[in-house]
Design a protein around this motif. Sequence first.
Motif, mmCIF file in Angstrom:
data_model
loop_
_atom_site.group_PDB
_atom_site.id
_atom_site.type_symbol
_atom_site.label_atom_id
_atom_site.label_comp_id
_atom_site.label_asym_id
_atom_site.label_seq_id
_atom_site.Cartn_x
_atom_site.Cartn_y
_atom_site.Cartn_z
ATOM 1 N N ASP A 151 21.027 -9.755 19.114
ATOM 2 C CA ASP A 151 22.014 -9.186 20.049
ATOM 3 C C ASP A 151 22.391 -10.186 21.137
ATOM 4 N N ARG A 152 21.439 -11.040 21.524
ATOM 5 C CA ARG A 152 21.690 -12.003 22.597
ATOM 6 C C ARG A 152 22.028 -13.394 22.070
ATOM 7 N N LEU A 153 22.162 -13.532 20.763
ATOM 8 C CA LEU A 153 22.559 -14.799 20.137
ATOM 9 C C LEU A 153 21.577 -15.929 20.433
ATOM 10 N N VAL A 154 20.287 -15.577 20.494
ATOM 11 C CA VAL A 154 19.233 -16.588 20.627
ATOM 12 C C VAL A 154 18.346 -16.519 19.392
ATOM 13 N N ASP A 155 17.621 -17.589 19.152
ATOM 14 C CA ASP A 155 16.723 -17.657 17.999
ATOM 15 C C ASP A 155 15.293 -17.358 18.429
ATOM 16 N N CYS A 156 14.616 -16.518 17.670
ATOM 17 C CA CYS A 156 13.255 -16.116 18.036
ATOM 18 C C CYS A 156 12.295 -16.263 16.866
ATOM 19 N N THR A 157 11.080 -16.651 17.196
ATOM 20 C CA THR A 157 10.007 -16.750 16.216
ATOM 21 C C THR A 157 8.768 -16.063 16.782
ATOM 22 N N VAL A 158 8.080 -15.295 15.950
ATOM 23 C CA VAL A 158 6.836 -14.638 16.353
ATOM 24 C C VAL A 158 5.702 -15.258 15.552
ATOM 25 N N GLU A 159 4.772 -15.921 16.241
ATOM 26 C CA GLU A 159 3.634 -16.561 15.575
ATOM 27 C C GLU A 159 2.374 -15.733 15.806
ATOM 28 N N HIS A 160 1.611 -15.501 14.745
ATOM 29 C CA HIS A 160 0.332 -14.785 14.844
ATOM 30 C C HIS A 160 -0.770 -15.809 15.110
ATOM 31 N N LYS A 161 -1.433 -15.682 16.251
ATOM 32 C CA LYS A 161 -2.449 -16.662 16.656
ATOM 33 C C LYS A 161 -3.872 -16.191 16.413
ATOM 34 N N HIS A 162 -4.092 -14.871 16.476
ATOM 35 C CA HIS A 162 -5.464 -14.371 16.349
ATOM 36 C C HIS A 162 -5.425 -12.894 16.004
#
Length: 485
Positions: free
Chosen positions: A367-378
Amino acid sequence: MAPPSSSSSSHRPLLILILISVLLASTGPAYFFADGLELELELGGHGGSLLYREILRDETVLRLKELGKISDGEGYLERTFLSPASIRATNVIINWMKDAGLTTWVDQMGNIHGRFEPANSTKEALLFGSHMDTVIDAGMYDGSLGIISAISALKVLKVTGKLQRLTRPVEVIAFSDEEGVRFQTTFLGSAAVAVQDVLKLNSFEATAAALTQARYSPESVGSYVEVHMEQGPVLEALRYPLGVVKGIAGQTRLKVIVDGSQGHAGTVPMKLRRDPMVAAAGLVVTLESLCKDPNKFLTYDEECECFTEESVAGLVCTVGELLTWPSASNVIPGQVNFTVDIRAMDDKVRETIVTSFSRLVLQKCDDRLVDCTVEHKHSAPATPCDPELTSQLKRAAVSTVSSLSPAAAGGTTPVLMSGAGHDAMAMARLTKVGMLFVRCRGGVSHSPEESVEDDDVWAAGLALLNFMEQNVVAEHSAAVLPELS
């Protein structure tokens, strides 16, 4: 000197008993031995010998303060894994264990053990423990309270002669590293090498064989019990000194990376911006809403009972760190990243929250025209405490609170969930575990401001003593005073 008259002789046993009673009332507990049988005479009342205030409160508090002064920091408490301060603390703890009648040793990972082995006992051991290491600028109760309270309870068994009546081996373990301050678990490869080098420097060979020697077999251990300050405000709010723990929350840690368009703060029009800071701020608020009122986001199925109000109780979500690049007041950031910590007692709830949040991140970033990544750390699953151990600890807590405060007799011991991790999580891979929480002021922990009242320290030690007497001390035949003549 003339021999006593027959009348005075006939009153002699009564006079001796009166004299004994007077002495007992003025000096505390007395122990008599007749034909090898120990007779324990306890005339107590509140603060008297039945409650062992001198050992379980006064001495324990002094030892907490003594251990709290053993630090690598100047003017603050810092005692990390195998640091010089931890070596000094090891010697002190060993002396306390010996004072309680325990056989001591230090294993290849720096854990301190104090054990009493009953004669001809082949039963599985009952373990008590907590950690001796601290965070930086720590308080003196976190970890240490569980170690010293257990030692003190065993010392009471020693001075009352009950240590010899244990029905199974009992051991106290002061774990060398729980906080993970010195070697962060994020750096698994380098930390493994660095830890091994430090172990060698301190004459601890961290070889595979040494680590195997430090490990217990499941067949040799029956259960593990840990006393720990609550690190939360619930018991204080309930005005109750002790609580039993039903389980330790599972935990997931995420890192969210938001990429936008870096630009000049004064020249890029608002409608043309791809600002990752604003997007990240919205995501933080989304996480709060998701965890504060999950029923607005999650579907509850009453038939399968997948998500009930009870299952989401204790769900907590935290953004603890936020970084921006290039982090200048006159620059629209090019990248923002932040950490997410999600904890819940129900693993399915936690996993669903993680999935739901990850989905919302992608939607809101689009919706905000940004790129996002979600990394699982633990990720770590929840650790339920053993129901039988929990019931036994609850009975011991009720007995303790009733004896210390008769007005509280008949009250209900609170049952809590632990949002913080503890050594019990690791021990649960070996055996069944139980935990007892102790009230702390304001719920403050990992701070020099953490505080436990002296009488609550007393309650913790007495609860452990009651737990042991109810579960691992053999019944003693009724003691009868020998005829005095």
